[in-house]
Design a protein around this motif. Structure first.
Motif, PDB file in Angstrom:
ATOM      1  N   ALA A 125       4.965  14.577 -27.166  1.00  0.00           N
ATOM      2  CA  ALA A 125       6.515  13.679 -26.341  1.00  0.00           C
ATOM      3  C   ALA A 125       7.049  14.867 -26.070  1.00  0.00           C
ATOM      4  N   PHE A 126       7.489  15.631 -26.915  1.00  0.00           N
ATOM      5  CA  PHE A 126       9.160  16.512 -26.097  1.00  0.00           C
ATOM      6  C   PHE A 126       8.310  16.918 -24.921  1.00  0.00           C
ATOM      7  N   GLY A 127       7.202  17.736 -24.978  1.00  0.00           N
ATOM      8  CA  GLY A 127       6.400  18.320 -23.464  1.00  0.00           C
ATOM      9  C   GLY A 127       6.860  16.938 -22.673  1.00  0.00           C
ATOM     10  N   LEU A 128       6.710  16.457 -22.026  1.00  0.00           N
ATOM     11  CA  LEU A 128       7.093  15.036 -21.551  1.00  0.00           C
ATOM     12  C   LEU A 128       8.316  14.874 -21.501  1.00  0.00           C
ATOM     13  N   VAL A 129       9.040  14.869 -22.305  1.00  0.00           N
ATOM     14  CA  VAL A 129      10.428  14.545 -22.149  1.00  0.00           C
ATOM     15  C   VAL A 129      10.962  15.845 -21.116  1.00  0.00           C
ATOM     16  N   MET A 130      10.543  17.101 -22.067  1.00  0.00           N
ATOM     17  CA  MET A 130      11.458  18.410 -21.091  1.00  0.00           C
ATOM     18  C   MET A 130      10.369  18.311 -19.673  1.00  0.00           C
ATOM     19  N   THR A 131       9.808  18.007 -19.429  1.00  0.00           N
ATOM     20  CA  THR A 131       8.702  17.538 -18.169  1.00  0.00           C
ATOM     21  C   THR A 131       9.404  16.810 -16.986  1.00  0.00           C
ATOM     22  N   LEU A 132       9.601  15.839 -17.957  1.00  0.00           N
ATOM     23  CA  LEU A 132      11.128  14.755 -16.699  1.00  0.00           C
ATOM     24  C   LEU A 132      12.308  15.325 -16.836  1.00  0.00           C
ATOM     25  N   ALA A 133      12.749  15.591 -17.800  1.00  0.00           N
ATOM     26  CA  ALA A 133      14.129  16.775 -17.009  1.00  0.00           C
ATOM     27  C   ALA A 133      13.966  17.653 -15.913  1.00  0.00           C
ATOM     28  N   LEU A 134      13.262  18.269 -16.062  1.00  0.00           N
ATOM     29  CA  LEU A 134      12.669  19.457 -15.271  1.00  0.00           C
ATOM     30  C   LEU A 134      12.460  19.387 -14.144  1.00  0.00           C
ATOM     31  N   MET A 135      11.728  18.066 -14.268  1.00  0.00           N
ATOM     32  CA  MET A 135      10.969  17.812 -13.098  1.00  0.00           C
ATOM     33  C   MET A 135      11.873  17.814 -11.801  1.00  0.00           C
ATOM     34  N   PRO A 136      13.034  17.393 -11.387  1.00  0.00           N
ATOM     35  CA  PRO A 136      13.804  16.924 -10.647  1.00  0.00           C
ATOM     36  C   PRO A 136      14.413  18.560  -9.533  1.00  0.00           C
ATOM     37  N   ALA A 137      14.023  19.897 -10.357  1.00  0.00           N
ATOM     38  CA  ALA A 137      14.507  20.875 -10.630  1.00  0.00           C
ATOM     39  C   ALA A 137      13.281  21.664 -10.094  1.00  0.00           C
ATOM     40  N   ILE A 148       1.106  -1.381   0.252  1.00  0.00           N
ATOM     41  CA  ILE A 148      -0.075   0.080  -0.025  1.00  0.00           C
ATOM     42  C   ILE A 148       0.800   1.173  -0.030  1.00  0.00           C
ATOM     43  N   ALA A 149       2.433   1.059   0.299  1.00  0.00           N
ATOM     44  CA  ALA A 149       2.649   2.251   0.728  1.00  0.00           C
ATOM     45  C   ALA A 149       3.463   2.806  -0.509  1.00  0.00           C
ATOM     46  N   ILE A 150       4.040   1.452  -1.362  1.00  0.00           N
ATOM     47  CA  ILE A 150       4.612   1.804  -2.818  1.00  0.00           C
ATOM     48  C   ILE A 150       3.357   2.438  -3.539  1.00  0.00           C
ATOM     49  N   SER A 151       2.189   1.701  -3.592  1.00  0.00           N
ATOM     50  CA  SER A 151       1.366   1.859  -4.462  1.00  0.00           C
ATOM     51  C   SER A 151       0.737   3.939  -3.592  1.00  0.00           C
ATOM     52  N   ASP A 152       0.661   4.165  -2.952  1.00  0.00           N
ATOM     53  CA  ASP A 152       0.862   5.353  -2.219  1.00  0.00           C
ATOM     54  C   ASP A 152       1.891   6.452  -2.844  1.00  0.00           C
ATOM     55  N   THR A 153       3.281   6.028  -2.980  1.00  0.00           N
ATOM     56  CA  THR A 153       3.734   6.674  -3.373  1.00  0.00           C
ATOM     57  C   THR A 153       4.209   6.659  -4.872  1.00  0.00           C
ATOM     58  N   VAL A 154       3.581   5.870  -5.479  1.00  0.00           N
ATOM     59  CA  VAL A 154       3.836   6.052  -6.857  1.00  0.00           C
ATOM     60  C   VAL A 154       2.382   6.597  -7.659  1.00  0.00           C
ATOM     61  N   THR A 155       1.675   6.807  -6.962  1.00  0.00           N
ATOM     62  CA  THR A 155       0.515   7.505  -7.455  1.00  0.00           C
ATOM     63  C   THR A 155       0.948   9.164  -7.049  1.00  0.00           C
ATOM     64  N   ALA A 156       1.094   9.678  -5.838  1.00  0.00           N
ATOM     65  CA  ALA A 156       1.869  10.515  -5.661  1.00  0.00           C
ATOM     66  C   ALA A 156       2.839  10.860  -6.739  1.00  0.00           C
ATOM     67  N   TRP A 157       3.563  10.513  -7.819  1.00  0.00           N
ATOM     68  CA  TRP A 157       5.094  10.514  -7.569  1.00  0.00           C
ATOM     69  C   TRP A 157       4.104  10.311  -9.272  1.00  0.00           C
ATOM     70  N   ILE A 158       3.460  10.332  -9.802  1.00  0.00           N
ATOM     71  CA  ILE A 158       2.483  10.219 -11.021  1.00  0.00           C
ATOM     72  C   ILE A 158       1.268  11.812 -10.863  1.00  0.00           C
ATOM     73  N   LEU A 159       1.178  11.706  -9.516  1.00  0.00           N
ATOM     74  CA  LEU A 159       0.636  13.465  -9.490  1.00  0.00           C
ATOM     75  C   LEU A 159       1.197  14.312  -9.891  1.00  0.00           C
ATOM     76  N   LEU A 160       2.733  14.108  -9.014  1.00  0.00           N
ATOM     77  CA  LEU A 160       3.504  15.350  -9.245  1.00  0.00           C
ATOM     78  C   LEU A 160       4.233  15.577 -10.993  1.00  0.00           C
ATOM     79  N   ALA A 161       4.725  14.269 -11.737  1.00  0.00           N
ATOM     80  CA  ALA A 161       4.472  14.652 -12.701  1.00  0.00           C
ATOM     81  C   ALA A 161       3.725  15.273 -13.452  1.00  0.00           C
ATOM     82  N   ALA A 162       2.152  14.953 -13.227  1.00  0.00           N
ATOM     83  CA  ALA A 162       1.298  15.160 -14.092  1.00  0.00           C
ATOM     84  C   ALA A 162       1.020  16.475 -14.275  1.00  0.00           C
TER      85      ALA A 162
END
Length: 253
Positions: free
Chosen positions: A46-58, A4-18
């Motif tokens: 696709a470029f927007g997704l790649v750019m989002t993933l590249a900038l997401m840590p910052a 359940i904890a892993i599932s919540d973490t994945v869900t939170a990460w997906i929401l942050l990416a979105a």
């Protein structure tokens, strides 16, 4: 419990990416060069997704709220901020479209239409030429790096859940006024030359009533327009790129 904890973490990460894609992806889909109408929609997304993933840590992304209403409002605000960045750049670049229309009217080429470069609307040939040249100069001068940096630094000026709609609307109105001012200022030499040529042809027609003024004026106006355009294009593009850079750098300071 561990699953359940892993599932919540994945869900939170997906929401942050979105949430990050809501701003970054929207801006990328609307920025000149990245979101032009000639680029297929799948490539832009696709470029927007790649750019989002590249900038997401910052990105200083907030924790997604638990309520659906609050989450929907947060997503809507992020989409609006991304649209603000992309629209602001587009509005400034529209000065080239307006300038091309004014030059075409003066040079007698207002009826020569071509497919729009940055959107699906048709434009004059000179408007399309100037827009293509401005977009090419954006990438040649590495101004696209400033665009990406502006998206990244916009989180400091417009953090999530903070949406000054009035200030953003006022800024877009100011950018629209700037686009009209730039196009009018850059088209002034063409208007002056047009007035002088027409006055000269009018005086010549008074002296020689039998002269076919239209057949003499049309080639002369086109030739003078192209000659003046060849001289003015470098300065015109420099002004356009500097104006774009000044506005984008305002988001990075």
């Amino acid at each position: 419990m561990e699953g359940i904890a892993i599932s919540d973490t994945v869900t939170a990460w997906i929401l942050l990416a979105a949430l990050a894609f809501a701003r970054v992806g929207t801006a990328v889909l609307m920025l000149p060069g990245f979101g032009d109408a000639q680029i297929p929609a799948r490539i832009r997304i696709a470029f927007g997704l790649v750019m989002t993933l590249a900038l997401m840590p910052a990105l200083p992304l907030p924790a997604p709220p638990g309520q659906i209403t609050a989450l929907a409002l947060l997503f809507a605000g992020e989409i609006l901020v991304g649209a603000f960045i992309g629209t602001g750049t587009r509005v400034l670049l529209a000065a080239m479209h307006l300038l091309g229309a004014q030059i075409g009217m003066v040079a007698g080429l207002s009826n020569a239409f071509a497919p729009g470069v940055s959107n699906t609307e048709s434009a004059t040939v000179l408007g399309s030429l100037l827009t293509v040249a401005a977009v090419a100069l954006i990438f040649v001068s590495d101004l696209h790096h400033v665009m990406i940096s502006a998206i990244l630094r916009s989180y400091a000026i417009l953090p999530p859940a903070h949406l000054p709609v009035g200030d953003m609307a006022d800024q877009i109105a100011r950018l629209g006024a700037s686009a009209f001012r730039i196009s009018a200022a850059l088209a002034a030499p063409f208007l002056v030359v047009s007035v002088l040529l027409n006055l000269g042809l009018g005086l010549a027609n008074r002296v020689m009533p039998g002269m076919q003024v239209f057949f003499v004026a049309a080639p002369g106006m086109i030739l003078a327009g192209f000659a003046l355009l060849a001289l003015a294009v470098p300065a015109t593009l420099d002004v356009m790129v500097e104006t774009l850079a000044d506005w984008l750098l305002g988001l990075t300071r």
